[in-house]
Scaffold this active site. Structure first.
Site, PDB file in Angstrom:
ATOM      1  N   HIS A 133       0.856  -1.110  -0.247  1.00 19.15           N
ATOM      2  CA  HIS A 133      -0.089  -0.324   0.203  1.00 19.15           C
ATOM      3  C   HIS A 133       0.528   0.715   0.292  1.00 19.15           C
ATOM      4  O   HIS A 133       0.390   2.347  -0.923  1.00 19.15           O
ATOM      5  CB  HIS A 133      -1.052   0.352   1.560  1.00 19.15           C
ATOM      6  CG  HIS A 133      -1.878  -0.988   1.618  1.00 19.15           C
ATOM      7  ND1 HIS A 133      -1.470  -1.433   2.607  1.00 19.15           N
ATOM      8  CD2 HIS A 133      -2.666  -1.227   0.380  1.00 19.15           C
ATOM      9  CE1 HIS A 133      -2.762  -2.793   2.052  1.00 19.15           C
ATOM     10  NE2 HIS A 133      -3.770  -2.506   1.422  1.00 19.15           N
ATOM     11  N   LYS A 157     -16.658  -7.696   6.024  1.00 19.96           N
ATOM     12  CA  LYS A 157     -15.192  -8.340   6.253  1.00 19.96           C
ATOM     13  C   LYS A 157     -15.320  -8.024   7.844  1.00 19.96           C
ATOM     14  O   LYS A 157     -14.510  -6.531   8.740  1.00 19.96           O
ATOM     15  CB  LYS A 157     -13.598  -8.112   5.457  1.00 19.96           C
ATOM     16  CG  LYS A 157     -13.546  -9.266   4.219  1.00 19.96           C
ATOM     17  CD  LYS A 157     -12.630  -8.140   3.798  1.00 19.96           C
ATOM     18  CE  LYS A 157     -12.614  -7.191   3.127  1.00 19.96           C
ATOM     19  NZ  LYS A 157     -11.208  -7.402   2.282  1.00 19.96           N
ATOM     20  N   ARG A 185      -1.312  -6.616  -8.350  1.00 20.43           N
ATOM     21  CA  ARG A 185      -0.271  -7.061  -7.949  1.00 20.43           C
ATOM     22  C   ARG A 185      -0.226  -7.545  -8.767  1.00 20.43           C
ATOM     23  O   ARG A 185       1.183  -8.086  -8.995  1.00 20.43           O
ATOM     24  CB  ARG A 185      -0.786  -7.766  -6.014  1.00 20.43           C
ATOM     25  CG  ARG A 185      -1.270  -6.691  -5.327  1.00 20.43           C
ATOM     26  CD  ARG A 185      -1.098  -7.171  -3.943  1.00 20.43           C
ATOM     27  NE  ARG A 185      -2.542  -7.877  -4.107  1.00 20.43           N
ATOM     28  CZ  ARG A 185      -3.095  -7.771  -3.231  1.00 20.43           C
ATOM     29  NH1 ARG A 185      -3.173  -8.317  -1.446  1.00 20.43           N
ATOM     30  NH2 ARG A 185      -4.290  -8.720  -3.686  1.00 20.43           N
ATOM     31  N   SER A 240      -2.733  -8.017   2.996  1.00 22.28           N
ATOM     32  CA  SER A 240      -2.569  -7.616   4.580  1.00 22.28           C
ATOM     33  C   SER A 240      -3.279  -9.251   4.804  1.00 22.28           C
ATOM     34  O   SER A 240      -2.818  -9.210   6.425  1.00 22.28           O
ATOM     35  CB  SER A 240      -3.545  -7.103   5.223  1.00 22.28           C
ATOM     36  OG  SER A 240      -3.788  -5.650   4.354  1.00 22.28           O
TER      37      SER A 240
HETATM   38  O1  PNS Z   1      -8.930  -3.203   0.420  1.00 21.60           O
HETATM   39  P1  PNS Z   1      -9.985  -3.284  -0.770  1.00 21.60           P
HETATM   40  O2  PNS Z   1     -11.346  -4.331   0.714  1.00 21.60           O
HETATM   41  O3  PNS Z   1      -9.673  -4.478  -1.348  1.00 21.60           O
HETATM   42  O4  PNS Z   1     -11.079  -2.458  -0.398  1.00 21.60           O
HETATM   43  C1  PNS Z   1     -12.117  -2.262  -1.236  1.00 21.60           C
HETATM   44  C2  PNS Z   1     -13.159  -1.617  -1.612  1.00 21.60           C
HETATM   45  C3  PNS Z   1     -13.014  -0.624   0.087  1.00 21.60           C
HETATM   46  C4  PNS Z   1     -12.516  -0.562  -2.656  1.00 21.60           C
HETATM   47  C5  PNS Z   1     -14.178  -1.193  -2.132  1.00 21.60           C
HETATM   48  O5  PNS Z   1     -14.993  -2.576  -1.500  1.00 21.60           O
HETATM   49  C6  PNS Z   1     -15.469  -0.595  -2.248  1.00 21.60           C
HETATM   50  O6  PNS Z   1     -15.104   0.318  -2.656  1.00 21.60           O
HETATM   51  N1  PNS Z   1     -16.474  -0.218  -1.327  1.00 21.60           N
HETATM   52  C7  PNS Z   1     -17.558   0.778  -1.175  1.00 21.60           C
HETATM   53  C8  PNS Z   1     -18.656   0.123  -1.849  1.00 21.60           C
HETATM   54  C9  PNS Z   1     -19.109   0.338  -2.900  1.00 21.60           C
HETATM   55  O7  PNS Z   1     -18.552   1.293  -3.243  1.00 21.60           O
HETATM   56  N2  PNS Z   1     -19.300  -0.285  -3.620  1.00 21.60           N
HETATM   57  C10 PNS Z   1     -19.895  -0.252  -5.160  1.00 21.60           C
HETATM   58  C11 PNS Z   1     -18.431   0.045  -5.813  1.00 21.60           C
HETATM   59  S1  PNS Z   1     -17.880  -1.279  -6.708  1.00 21.60           S
END
Ligand code: PNS
Length: 175
Positions: free
Chosen positions: A23, A47, A96, A134
């Site tokens: 990150h 989660k 990645r 993570s």
């Molecule tokens: O670190 P992560 O868990 O891969 O991050 C995922 C994240 C936070 C980017 C994703 O879950 C997110 O954007 N959640 C917000 C909900 C949302 O907008 N959902 C609809 C569009 S995908």
């Protein structure tokens, strides 16, 4: 949106449970690409996180203090709505390996459908970081393995504290 905004603000969203050196690599490079970069933690994560949003904000602030154009925040609900409310025009994500691509493409296309004026930009993880997640960091430290070099030292200390205090699973009663 027409033309380029005067100030390009990007959001780097994620769980950051906890922040890893992968990150950090994306943030460092992102801080050079945008006028402002907002690193934002998803608050209403399905989660079950190891660290609370407040703890993750603290860690991010500690690790990112040296970047003058990087801010730490958290959000709930739709990412694109949050981005629009913060005046951001870019969503930054790291990729990645090819295994990340499918999920990232799906999210990027959904976000574009919801708000076409917001672009998702991907940075390829540096090869030294492409295996770090993570989830794996928590698994390795939970099983007594060495995580030096995978997370910033301050985060490693927090992880040790959490796993020593709570035993194998790492989760405390307060979570
Ligand atoms: O670190 P992560 O868990 O891969 O991050 C995922 C994240 C936070 C980017 C994703 O879950 C997110 O954007 N959640 C917000 C909900 C949302 O907008 N959902 C609809 C569009 S995908």
């Amino acid at each position: 949106m027409t033309g380029r905004p005067k100030t390009v603000i990007a959001i780097y969203p994620g769980s950051f449970d906890p922040i890893t050196n992968g990150h950090l690599d994306v943030i460092e490079r992102g801080s050079r690409l945008f006028d402002r970069l907002i690193v934002s933690i998803l608050g209403n994560d399905e989660k079950e996180p190891l660290f609370s949003v407040e703890e993750r904000m603290e860690m991010l602030r500690e690790v990112l203090a040296r970047y003058s154009n990087v801010e730490v925040d958290h959000f709930e609900g739709l990412l694109v709505d949050y981005a629009a409310a913060r005046g951001a025009t870019v969503l930054l994500r790291g990729i990645r390996a090819i295994s990340d691509y499918e999920k990232e493409l799906q999210m990027a296309l959904m976000n574009r459908r919801l708000r076409p004026e917001i672009e998702t930009l991907f940075l390829m993880a540096g090869e030294a970081y492409s295996f770090i997640s993570s989830r794996l960091v928590k698994e390795v430290i939970g099983l007594g393995g060495n995580i030096a070099g995978l997370v910033p030292p301050a985060v490693e200390a927090r992880l040790r504290q959490r796993f020593n205090a709570a035993g194998v699973s790492g989760r405390t009663q307060s979570k």
